[in-house]
Design an enzyme around this catalytic site. Structure first.
Site, PDB file in Angstrom:
ATOM      1  N   LYS A  81      51.271  71.980  30.482  1.00 46.25           N
ATOM      2  CA  LYS A  81      52.621  72.352  29.742  1.00 46.25           C
ATOM      3  C   LYS A  81      53.465  71.987  28.476  1.00 46.25           C
ATOM      4  O   LYS A  81      52.635  70.651  28.338  1.00 46.25           O
ATOM      5  CB  LYS A  81      54.351  71.242  30.415  1.00 46.25           C
ATOM      6  CG  LYS A  81      54.010  72.545  32.148  1.00 46.25           C
ATOM      7  CD  LYS A  81      55.785  72.605  32.134  1.00 46.25           C
ATOM      8  CE  LYS A  81      55.711  72.935  33.510  1.00 46.25           C
ATOM      9  NZ  LYS A  81      56.137  71.953  34.757  1.00 46.25           N
ATOM     10  N   HIS A 126      57.659  69.158  24.720  1.00 50.85           N
ATOM     11  CA  HIS A 126      59.205  70.312  24.084  1.00 50.85           C
ATOM     12  C   HIS A 126      60.422  68.662  24.060  1.00 50.85           C
ATOM     13  O   HIS A 126      59.906  67.933  24.332  1.00 50.85           O
ATOM     14  CB  HIS A 126      60.130  70.995  24.879  1.00 50.85           C
ATOM     15  CG  HIS A 126      59.834  70.927  27.145  1.00 50.85           C
ATOM     16  ND1 HIS A 126      61.544  70.440  27.050  1.00 50.85           N
ATOM     17  CD2 HIS A 126      59.487  71.043  27.571  1.00 50.85           C
ATOM     18  CE1 HIS A 126      61.388  70.238  27.872  1.00 50.85           C
ATOM     19  NE2 HIS A 126      60.707  70.586  28.630  1.00 50.85           N
ATOM     20  N   HIS A 145      61.337  66.241  26.130  1.00 51.94           N
ATOM     21  CA  HIS A 145      60.488  65.259  25.713  1.00 51.94           C
ATOM     22  C   HIS A 145      60.765  63.902  25.030  1.00 51.94           C
ATOM     23  O   HIS A 145      60.464  63.368  25.512  1.00 51.94           O
ATOM     24  CB  HIS A 145      58.623  64.652  27.122  1.00 51.94           C
ATOM     25  CG  HIS A 145      58.698  65.517  27.271  1.00 51.94           C
ATOM     26  ND1 HIS A 145      58.391  67.354  28.637  1.00 51.94           N
ATOM     27  CD2 HIS A 145      58.955  65.011  29.263  1.00 51.94           C
ATOM     28  CE1 HIS A 145      58.028  66.573  29.337  1.00 51.94           C
ATOM     29  NE2 HIS A 145      58.628  64.933  30.141  1.00 51.94           N
TER      30      HIS A 145
END
Ligand code: ARG
Length: 569
Positions: A130, A133, A136
């Site tokens: 993932k 973005h 986080h």
């Protein structure tokens, strides 16, 4: 010695002189001193109300008598107002003591010697395949700052990136890769290519239901350690980490361990066995759960009906393993508040298993959501701001501003990176962590606002004053720092260690952010009112001592929140 300590001693002595028969437990301790909201009311105040009962005397009378007994003008003078004894520092001596302390402690100011305790910090904890973005961002910068704050106060720290590298979605991803993917395409496209494969899997699975079974089969292969599955999966993992590493490098973040969910694959048996032995597992719709109704929580899922383990099972195994392996005194989980329930369940299950430390030593350090220029973040709607892009934008925007403000600056690129990244980190750590953050460029990069660049700029300003100062210096005359602006600044500098301690106590780095911001503001106020390099040599020397202390404490404070301080801007 810290002023609080010094005044507390003075006060204690005064109280025992004024009231020799007062029993020891009523004698004031340092935390009995309050900081008056307005410095015109003193630097510290002691409320006498709590002595009214044991002394059977009205507080104003007690305050009067204590104030009279407390006359030690070289430390502080005392006045009684109502039921309070107000202390006013001796300005010159206060300046001397604060500045000498900061000078002798340097970057250890407000720190503590090693205390033999260990804290495990579980933070950042990204998910494989993932994008990194801005969702986080908070966990990464909060955890990094907390690690520095704990280390400053003498703790041994272990930073763990508890990778999300386990779950059936990885079986699906391999199935998709086997059908439609090639290494070439994945290597070139990186995480975006993996995401596309994953999306395609779901699209195609709507019409070919066999795909789901294939995905499950691949996941079983991962679980069993099948070489092909393991090989494909580790390459996906490497790609994600390589990408994340770019962001970590920009932020200056490192970890002591990347042991993520898959690491506990062979360590969950112990949890399940123990739960069973302790009669904590019950069956519910074929699944094995721990009932938590008595604590008004839904059951904690341990095993699915097909025997698969869950997120909570892995967190239970991780907690026990970390306790054994690191012997921690504290274990912090820096994770969004959406996972509140999860952590309450995990901590409760550990307690039920007989691990009393869980309740005391483990803490969920929760934080609010980040939105971007008014828009909520959502993976599903594809509305994600990538952290690497955000940081790149920050650097570009900072470069524009620097070009305009200081066209002659060398190392512009470097400075722009430090300022841009600093702006993002500072904004994230400015307010109490549980508050939601709405990230706006104009606000984060405003050189005159409550921002990283503002504080960095103030630091650079203090460096520039010090560069201009002539090297030969007289002995400082601290009476040159008796004015209100200098004293306000000194007061903030002297309280910096308290901010660091409260940041640790509440796991709240914003206490440090606020403290450096306040120091920067007070320095700028001082700077506009006073000419540091004019007048008598001994006065200049004192003002330079103050400037140096500001530079050092700002640099330290910024370091503790993970922000660099350029010397020129
Ligand atoms: N990977 C998870 C997420 O992104 C966070 C993991 C937090 N740590 C933990 N031990 N559960 O939501």
């Amino acid at each position: 010695m810290e002023m609080r300590q010094a005044v507390a001693e003075l006060l204690r002595e005064a109280v025992s002189v004024a009231y020799p028969d007062l029993p020891e437990p009523f004698l004031p301790t340092p935390d009995a001193l309050e900081v008056p909201p307005d410095s015109g009311m003193g630097d510290f105040a002691y409320p006498c109300f709590r002595l009214a009962k044991p002394l059977r005397t009205a507080p104003p009378l007690i305050a009067q008598k204590v104030a009279q007994a407390a006359a030690r003008p070289l430390i502080a003078s005392a006045e009684s107002v109502g039921g309070y004894v107000n202390f006013f520092f001796h300005r010159e001596n206060f300046a001397r003591s604060v500045l000498e302390e900061i000078k002798s402690r340097g970057q250890r100011y407000g720190g503590a010697e090693a205390n033999g305790k260990t804290v495990v910090l579980d933070y950042s904890s990204i998910n494989i395949a993932k994008r990194f973005h801005i969702g986080h961002l908070s966990t990464t910068v909060l955890g990094h700052s907390l690690a520095r704050i704990y280390a400053h106060l003498g703790w041994k720290t272990v930073g763990v990136n508890h990778l999300g590298d386990w779950g059936t979605q990885f079986g699906r991803m391999i199935a998709a890769f086997k059908h439609w993917g090639t290494w070439e395409m994945v290597e070139q496209g990186g995480i975006d290519a993996l995401t596309e494969l994953y999306v395609r899997f779901h699209r195609e699975a709507e019409t070919s239901p066999d795909l789901e079974e294939e995905g499950r089969a691949w996941f079983r292969k991962i679980e069993e350690g099948d070489p092909e599955a393991t090989e494909i999966f580790s390459r996906f993992k490497e790609m994600t980490l390589k990408d994340a590493q770019k962001v970590y490098a920009l932020l200056g973040v490192t970890f002591d361990s990347y042991a993520g969910e898959s690491f506990y694959n062979d360590k969950m048996g112990r949890v399940v066995d123990e739960l069973r032995e302790k009669n904590l597992l019950i069956e519910s719709d074929g699944a094995q759960v721990v009932d938590l109704e008595a604590w008004k929580m839904p059951p904690c899922l341990i095993l699915k009906s097909d025997g698969a383990t869950l997120y909570a099972t892995r967190d239970l195994a991780a907690a026990l393993w970390r306790k054994d392996h690191y012997g921690f005194d504290k274990c912090l989980y820096v994770v969004a508040y959406q996972q509140n329930l999860h952590f309450r369940q995990v901590f409760k299950v550990l307690e039920l298993m007989g691990y009393g430390w869980a309740g005391e030593q483990m803490e969920h350090v929760a934080f609010g959501m980040v939105s971007y220029e008014g828009q909520a973040m959502s993976t599903r709607e594809g509305n994600v701001v990538r952290l690497d892009e955000l940081l790149t934008r920050a650097r570009e925007k900072a470069l524009e501003i620097i070009r305009e403000k200081s066209p002659g600056l060398e190392d512009r690129e470097d400075t722009a990176r430090i300022v841009g990244v600093g702006a993002v980190v500072f904004t994230t750590l400015l307010n109490s962590r549980i508050k939601d953050i709405d990230f706006w460029w104009d606000r984060a990069l405003n050189f005159d606002g409550d921002t990283g660049p503002y504080v960095q700029y103030t630091h650079a300003r203090s460096c520039s004053v010090l560069r201009k100062a002539e090297p030969p210096q007289a002995e400082p005359d601290y009476s040159a720092l008796s004015d209100d602006e200098a004293q306000a600044l000194l007061r903030l500098l002297s309280r910096f260690p308290e901010a660091v301690r409260s940041a640790l106590r509440d796991n709240e780095p914003s206490d440090v952010t606020r403290a450096v911001l306040d120091i920067a503001k007070a320095f700028n106020r001082y700077y506009y009112e006073h000419r540091i390099l004019d007048g008598e040599g001994s006065g200049i020397a004192a003002r330079l001592m103050l400037t140096r202390a500001v530079r050092d404490v700002i640099r330290l404070g910024l370091y503790l929140i993970g922000v660099k301080a350029p010397e020129k801007m």
